[in-house]
Design a protein around this motif. Structure first.
Motif, PDB file in Angstrom:
ATOM      1  N   ALA A  94       1.422   1.390  -2.327  1.00  0.00           N
ATOM      2  CA  ALA A  94       2.159   0.590  -3.301  1.00  0.00           C
ATOM      3  C   ALA A  94       3.622   0.434  -2.891  1.00  0.00           C
ATOM      4  O   ALA A  94       4.194  -0.660  -2.994  1.00  0.00           O
ATOM      5  CB  ALA A  94       2.053   1.234  -4.683  1.00  0.00           C
ATOM      6  N   ALA A  95       4.238   1.522  -2.429  1.00  0.00           N
ATOM      7  CA  ALA A  95       5.631   1.447  -2.001  1.00  0.00           C
ATOM      8  C   ALA A  95       5.797   0.558  -0.775  1.00  0.00           C
ATOM      9  O   ALA A  95       6.749  -0.230  -0.682  1.00  0.00           O
ATOM     10  CB  ALA A  95       6.159   2.853  -1.714  1.00  0.00           C
ATOM     11  N   MET A  96       4.856   0.664   0.165  1.00  0.00           N
ATOM     12  CA  MET A  96       4.945  -0.148   1.372  1.00  0.00           C
ATOM     13  C   MET A  96       4.768  -1.632   1.056  1.00  0.00           C
ATOM     14  O   MET A  96       5.484  -2.491   1.605  1.00  0.00           O
ATOM     15  CB  MET A  96       3.884   0.309   2.373  1.00  0.00           C
ATOM     16  CG  MET A  96       4.046  -0.275   3.759  1.00  0.00           C
ATOM     17  SD  MET A  96       5.525   0.312   4.612  1.00  0.00           S
ATOM     18  CE  MET A  96       5.072   2.001   4.977  1.00  0.00           C
ATOM     19  N   GLN A  97       3.848  -1.969   0.166  1.00  0.00           N
ATOM     20  CA  GLN A  97       3.660  -3.372  -0.213  1.00  0.00           C
ATOM     21  C   GLN A  97       4.869  -3.914  -0.957  1.00  0.00           C
ATOM     22  O   GLN A  97       5.212  -5.089  -0.832  1.00  0.00           O
ATOM     23  CB  GLN A  97       2.401  -3.507  -1.060  1.00  0.00           C
ATOM     24  CG  GLN A  97       1.112  -3.280  -0.294  1.00  0.00           C
ATOM     25  CD  GLN A  97      -0.125  -3.339  -1.165  1.00  0.00           C
ATOM     26  OE1 GLN A  97      -0.088  -3.827  -2.291  1.00  0.00           O
ATOM     27  NE2 GLN A  97      -1.243  -2.846  -0.648  1.00  0.00           N
ATOM     28  N   ASN A 102       4.546  -7.734   0.869  1.00  0.00           N
ATOM     29  CA  ASN A 102       3.324  -8.202   1.533  1.00  0.00           C
ATOM     30  C   ASN A 102       2.150  -7.400   0.984  1.00  0.00           C
ATOM     31  O   ASN A 102       2.126  -6.171   1.094  1.00  0.00           O
ATOM     32  CB  ASN A 102       3.446  -8.026   3.048  1.00  0.00           C
ATOM     33  CG  ASN A 102       2.347  -8.747   3.804  1.00  0.00           C
ATOM     34  OD1 ASN A 102       1.207  -8.807   3.365  1.00  0.00           O
ATOM     35  ND2 ASN A 102       2.702  -9.309   4.949  1.00  0.00           N
ATOM     36  N   GLY A 103       1.175  -8.094   0.397  1.00  0.00           N
ATOM     37  CA  GLY A 103       0.027  -7.428  -0.176  1.00  0.00           C
ATOM     38  C   GLY A 103      -0.908  -6.814   0.829  1.00  0.00           C
ATOM     39  O   GLY A 103      -1.833  -6.086   0.455  1.00  0.00           O
ATOM     40  N   PRO A 160       4.927 -11.793   7.766  1.00  0.00           N
ATOM     41  CA  PRO A 160       3.550 -11.386   8.102  1.00  0.00           C
ATOM     42  C   PRO A 160       3.411 -10.770   9.486  1.00  0.00           C
ATOM     43  O   PRO A 160       2.506  -9.967   9.711  1.00  0.00           O
ATOM     44  CB  PRO A 160       2.768 -12.697   7.995  1.00  0.00           C
ATOM     45  CG  PRO A 160       3.553 -13.546   7.046  1.00  0.00           C
ATOM     46  CD  PRO A 160       4.988 -13.192   7.305  1.00  0.00           C
ATOM     47  N   ARG A 161       4.286 -11.142  10.425  1.00  0.00           N
ATOM     48  CA  ARG A 161       4.141 -10.583  11.770  1.00  0.00           C
ATOM     49  C   ARG A 161       4.389  -9.081  11.787  1.00  0.00           C
ATOM     50  O   ARG A 161       3.976  -8.390  12.720  1.00  0.00           O
ATOM     51  CB  ARG A 161       5.079 -11.286  12.751  1.00  0.00           C
ATOM     52  CG  ARG A 161       6.559 -11.002  12.529  1.00  0.00           C
ATOM     53  CD  ARG A 161       7.388 -11.726  13.574  1.00  0.00           C
ATOM     54  NE  ARG A 161       8.819 -11.502  13.374  1.00  0.00           N
ATOM     55  CZ  ARG A 161       9.759 -12.115  14.097  1.00  0.00           C
ATOM     56  NH1 ARG A 161       9.405 -12.972  15.026  1.00  0.00           N
ATOM     57  NH2 ARG A 161      11.027 -11.869  13.881  1.00  0.00           N
ATOM     58  N   LEU A 276      -4.337   0.371   0.669  1.00  0.00           N
ATOM     59  CA  LEU A 276      -4.473  -1.086   0.549  1.00  0.00           C
ATOM     60  C   LEU A 276      -5.176  -1.462  -0.748  1.00  0.00           C
ATOM     61  O   LEU A 276      -4.768  -2.392  -1.444  1.00  0.00           O
ATOM     62  CB  LEU A 276      -5.259  -1.621   1.740  1.00  0.00           C
ATOM     63  CG  LEU A 276      -5.554  -3.129   1.748  1.00  0.00           C
ATOM     64  CD1 LEU A 276      -4.262  -3.916   1.927  1.00  0.00           C
ATOM     65  CD2 LEU A 276      -6.551  -3.476   2.850  1.00  0.00           C
ATOM     66  N   ILE A 277      -6.229  -0.726  -1.103  1.00  0.00           N
ATOM     67  CA  ILE A 277      -7.055  -1.092  -2.253  1.00  0.00           C
ATOM     68  C   ILE A 277      -6.408  -0.679  -3.571  1.00  0.00           C
ATOM     69  O   ILE A 277      -6.374  -1.458  -4.531  1.00  0.00           O
ATOM     70  CB  ILE A 277      -8.448  -0.440  -2.118  1.00  0.00           C
ATOM     71  CG1 ILE A 277      -9.154  -0.943  -0.855  1.00  0.00           C
ATOM     72  CG2 ILE A 277      -9.301  -0.732  -3.340  1.00  0.00           C
ATOM     73  CD1 ILE A 277     -10.464  -0.230  -0.577  1.00  0.00           C
TER      74      ILE A 277
END
Length: 346
Positions: A94-97, A102-103, A160-161, A276-277
């Protein structure tokens, strides 16, 4: 506030706006996790009645020595480690997104998990005399080096890259781990393969304490910076005008997920896709800012890993599947679905 579903919650001089519906959802997820934990304690190769386990947890006589050992020294630390590792990975994702906006961002997808794994394998193969307490330190070093490398190559963590470069770096570290595996002793390779699959079979109270010691400050850091992260989502210029130091916030919000991921990987191996999920599931069932997202991702991540470990442990008795494999069976199609939804953004 009423239309937004917010209510004021006051404890002495402190007050905070909360959503009762979101709190009810979190409470329900926690209840399901507790019930699943109880189910895992009573079921296995040796079924044990719940009443006997309850008496054992209260230090009352009710279990034979063998059964008590299975419950207190094998099942309970394993189940608690599943809960803690899932919470760590969920909150890290969650923190990274959030910081990358970026989801698809996840510590495993940008190579941090592979960097941690490579560092821990180096420790296991080259310095076997060092104790378990050194694993998180080596794992954190590998994860930080990987994160810095990906950030340096991408130059912008919001594009995104950043994810694509992270995937490429993770492949490079996977190749390095392949070299380790082909040149090491066969017995070490078997142990490493089981660990890399994300198995919780070796969980014990020592590993649980090490993981909790590293997780607690990282949890606190992410929750403490949650409000600033909400402001940062408005944009760097707006956040700076409102008094948020965006560069320092970005450093802290990247460092904390690396610490959580490194501690988790060092203790239980590589469990993918939880980071991710869990945040996407949290966004579906909860509304609100970063505090709600972080909390929801933590409890949902804990439930995911606990469920995966329970299924892997009980569904194929006497064989056991590592939790990482069970999670990957779900996470692979989920990741492909997210890529398909974002196919026009790359």
């Amino acid at each position: 506030m009423n239309r937004a579903g917010l209510r004021a919650w006051r404890v002495g001089p402190f007050s905070r706006l909360v959503r009762p519906g979101a709190m009810a959802c979190v409470a329900l997820i926690v209840l399901v996790s507790v019930l699943l934990l109880g189910f895992g304690l009573t079921h296995g190769s040796l079924p044990i009645p719940a009443s006997a386990i309850g008496r054992a947890l209260l230090t009352e006589p009710g279990l034979e020595a063998n059964a008590r050992y299975i419950v207190m020294d094998i099942r309970l630390p394993r189940l608690l480690m599943a809960v803690l590792s899932g919470a760590m990975l969920g909150m890290a994702g969650a923190a990274m997104q959030s910081i990358t906006r970026n989801g698809l961002a996840d510590p495993g997808l940008i190579g941090v998990k592979e960097g941690c794994s490579a560092a821990v394998l180096l420790l296991i193969f080259q310095f076997p005399a060092l104790g378990l307490a050194w694993r998180p330190l080596f794992g954190m070093a590998g994860g930080l080096i990987t994160a810095l490398l990906v950030v340096a190559l991408a130059r912008d963590i919001s594009r995104p890259r950043f994810i694509l470069i992270g995937i490429g770096v993770s492949w490079a570290f996977s190749a390095a781990m392949g070299i380790f595996m082909t040149t090491a002793d066969v017995r070490d390779v078997q142990t490493a393969m089981l660990w890399l699959a994300g198995s919780l079979h070796a969980a014990n109270w020592t590993l649980l304490g090490i993981a909790a010691a590293w997780a607690a400050p990282a949890f606190a850091l992410l929750l403490f910076t949650a409000r600033a992260a909400d402001v940062a989502l408005l944009g760097n210029h707006t956040a700076t005008g409102l008094g948020v130091r965006t560069s320092r916030l970005a450093l802290l919000r990247v460092l904390a997920p690396v610490v959580l991921t490194a501690a988790c990987v060092s203790c239980v191996g590589s469990i993918g896709f939880v980071g991710l999920i869990a945040p996407h599931m949290a966004r579906l069932v909860l509304r609100g800012g970063q505090t709600a997202l972080l909390t929801g991702s933590a409890v949902l991540g804990a439930l995911l890993v606990l469920l995966a470990d329970t299924v892997g442990r009980l569904a194929f008795l006497p064989l056991q599947l590592p939790a990482g494999i069970v999670i990957s069976l779900i996470g692979g199609p989920f990741f492909l679905l997210l890529l398909w939804q974002r196919r026009d953004r790359f």
